[in-house]
Design an enzyme around this catalytic site. Sequence first.
Site, PDB file in Angstrom:
ATOM      1  CG  LEU A 145      -0.342   0.215   2.615  1.00  8.27           C
ATOM      2  CD1 LEU A 145      -0.055   1.670   2.932  1.00  8.27           C
ATOM      3  CD2 LEU A 145      -1.278  -0.351   3.658  1.00  8.27           C
ATOM      4  CD  GLU A 147       2.989   6.924   4.787  1.00  7.02           C
ATOM      5  OE1 GLU A 147       2.771   8.099   5.110  1.00  7.02           O
ATOM      6  OE2 GLU A 147       4.005   6.287   5.131  1.00  7.02           O
ATOM      7  CB  CYS A 258       9.266   2.729   1.694  1.00  9.70           C
ATOM      8  SG  CYS A 258       8.065   2.540   2.998  1.00  9.70           S
TER       9      CYS A 258
HETATM   10  C1  UGA Z   1       5.727   3.404  -1.526  1.00 11.85           C
HETATM   11  C2  UGA Z   1       5.235   2.434  -2.602  1.00 11.85           C
HETATM   12  O1  UGA Z   1       4.544   3.162  -3.626  1.00 11.85           O
HETATM   13  C3  UGA Z   1       4.290   1.402  -2.007  1.00 11.85           C
HETATM   14  O2  UGA Z   1       3.904   0.444  -3.000  1.00 11.85           O
HETATM   15  C4  UGA Z   1       5.017   0.685  -0.875  1.00 11.85           C
HETATM   16  O3  UGA Z   1       4.155  -0.272  -0.247  1.00 11.85           O
HETATM   17  C5  UGA Z   1       5.448   1.711   0.149  1.00 11.85           C
HETATM   18  O4  UGA Z   1       6.339   2.657  -0.466  1.00 11.85           O
HETATM   19  C6  UGA Z   1       6.167   0.988   1.254  1.00 11.85           C
HETATM   20  O5  UGA Z   1       7.179   0.325   0.986  1.00 11.85           O
HETATM   21  O6  UGA Z   1       5.653   0.984   2.395  1.00 11.85           O
HETATM   22  P1  UGA Z   1       4.711   5.563  -0.309  1.00 11.85           P
HETATM   23  O7  UGA Z   1       6.128   5.820   0.103  1.00 11.85           O
HETATM   24  O8  UGA Z   1       3.651   5.596   0.728  1.00 11.85           O
HETATM   25  O9  UGA Z   1       4.597   4.116  -1.026  1.00 11.85           O
HETATM   26  O10 UGA Z   1       4.284   6.643  -1.396  1.00 11.85           O
HETATM   27  P2  UGA Z   1       4.489   6.790  -2.987  1.00 11.85           P
HETATM   28  O11 UGA Z   1       3.174   7.097  -3.583  1.00 11.85           O
HETATM   29  O12 UGA Z   1       5.232   5.656  -3.563  1.00 11.85           O
HETATM   30  O13 UGA Z   1       5.382   8.110  -3.087  1.00 11.85           O
HETATM   31  C7  UGA Z   1       6.745   8.106  -2.696  1.00 11.85           C
HETATM   32  C8  UGA Z   1       7.400   9.401  -3.128  1.00 11.85           C
HETATM   33  O14 UGA Z   1       7.537   9.458  -4.534  1.00 11.85           O
HETATM   34  C9  UGA Z   1       6.609  10.650  -2.733  1.00 11.85           C
HETATM   35  O15 UGA Z   1       7.485  11.642  -2.274  1.00 11.85           O
HETATM   36  C10 UGA Z   1       5.951  11.054  -4.028  1.00 11.85           C
HETATM   37  O16 UGA Z   1       5.639  12.419  -4.086  1.00 11.85           O
HETATM   38  C11 UGA Z   1       7.029  10.677  -5.019  1.00 11.85           C
HETATM   39  N1  UGA Z   1       6.530  10.485  -6.395  1.00 11.85           N
HETATM   40  C12 UGA Z   1       5.609   9.514  -6.667  1.00 11.85           C
HETATM   41  C13 UGA Z   1       7.032  11.283  -7.417  1.00 11.85           C
HETATM   42  O17 UGA Z   1       7.868  12.160  -7.180  1.00 11.85           O
HETATM   43  N2  UGA Z   1       6.590  11.081  -8.695  1.00 11.85           N
HETATM   44  C14 UGA Z   1       5.675  10.114  -8.998  1.00 11.85           C
HETATM   45  O18 UGA Z   1       5.312   9.994 -10.191  1.00 11.85           O
HETATM   46  C15 UGA Z   1       5.170   9.324  -7.958  1.00 11.85           C
END
Ligand code: UGA
Length: 454
Positions: A145, A147, A258
């Site tokens: 999942l 956040e 993560c």
């Molecule tokens: C991430 C993974 O997406 C989950 O699948 C995983 O379960 C989780 O880590 C974990 O290991 O617990 P999360 O860290 O909650 O989830 O959030 P993300 O949506 O992945 O975003 C991570 C970072 O990447 C954020 O700073 C977000 O703004 C950035 N991001 C995301 C970008 O800069 N560009 C994008 O296109 C997507």
Amino acid sequence: MAMIAYKCPDIVVVVLDINEGRIAAWNSDKLPIYEPGLDEVVKACRGRNLFFSTDVKKHVAEADIVFVSVNTPTKTRGVGAGKAADLTYWEGAARMIASVSTSSKIIVEKSTVPVKTAEAIEKVLRRNCADPGVDFQILSNPEFLAEGTAIADLTNPDRVLIGGKDNPAGHAAIEQLAAVYAHWVPQERILRTNLWSAELSKLTANAMLAQRISSMNSISALCEATGADVQEVGRSIGTDSRIGSKFLNASVGFGGSCFQKDILNLVYICETVGLKEVAEYWHSVITMNDYQKHRFVERVISSMFNTISKKRIAIYGFAFKKDTGDTRETPAIDVCRGLMADGAHCVIYDPQVGADQVHQDLATPKFEWDHPARAGSAVIGRDEISIVSDPYEAAHGAHGICLLTEWDMFATLDYQKIFENMVKPAFIFDGRNTLNHAALREIGFIVYALGKPL
Ligand code: UGA
């Protein structure tokens, strides 16, 4: 765990923590974390088949399945400092489980762990349990999942992954856990693998996701140098079904608890088995992320006539992404430090992050992993920043605005009003490409957007 309780009324779920304050919060009207939709799920089953307790030993002793979801942070000292996962809490949990168990149990690794952790944990469990008749089956069931979208992700997961031993007892344990998820997840989305594949899949998934962002961020720098538009590039490549359209947004850098931790962990595992080139390959994903944050700060400074000393800069958003109050590894920490190292006064507004959290994040010395210290690593004192509860107040009298988190509300603010109360020329640096840049330019702002023509 709340979702399991919600979907499986026939299963009793007890969430355990030794921290009394946390458990009290989970039992109160104000849950200790902000996650859209979580309140409803918890309130629907709390007291029915979902309980929160500090009586760890009693409930572990009674359980058939124990999910271990303790922290596995990056080690900051000793062997592997800066990269290896710190399994202190995991080992402590295993010792406790072994010491109180009088019946056989399935132990589920929910925390993200290094590959082959299950082997080590099995030793701890077996050698610390006084009752020879007690059997422990260890399963790896990593969580995917994200956040901010946790409830939707759990309700309709792309897959549930269960790794176990490749023998009859291991298969039986896998099926027992699969039966829990089968209450709401279609069988074809419940993947069964061996233990090590499940553990490594979790690290690989996060490494690949982070790599996509670093790839787009690297292209954003090239776009700015050439006049291409990174959003147009993302849209164009995303239509290729082999690439797919998700997770291609250039940003001021990825954050969260993560990605960096899991990649460093992967790098460390590669190094320990002698795969230097593989380690370097994955490490570059983090190097690019640091570069992107650094590049953003440099852009702010160079645009504002090479000096931001004593200038007031409004920071819109401090959380690592929208719809969460979580600030772990948020790019905002490095950006604020970088701006303040050059003398700026940052005025921070985030709809979900409180002043104490911001102060704590900026006052904690940054651990510089294994790359040279950067200018942005200074520790920031309480009187050096302001934290406000209104975005208009943050921008009042400011020379510039840095948008660092893509909260929906930032797109709908009255930028005409904001412009009128700012020092001119008024700058906006959109670190998430969520604002209407043409409309802002029309008002009179000088706009810098990531990977976009100036
Ligand atoms: C991430 C993974 O997406 C989950 O699948 C995983 O379960 C989780 O880590 C974990 O290991 O617990 P999360 O860290 O909650 O989830 O959030 P993300 O949506 O992945 O975003 C991570 C970072 O990447 C954020 O700073 C977000 O703004 C950035 N991001 C995301 C970008 O800069 N560009 C994008 O296109 C997507």
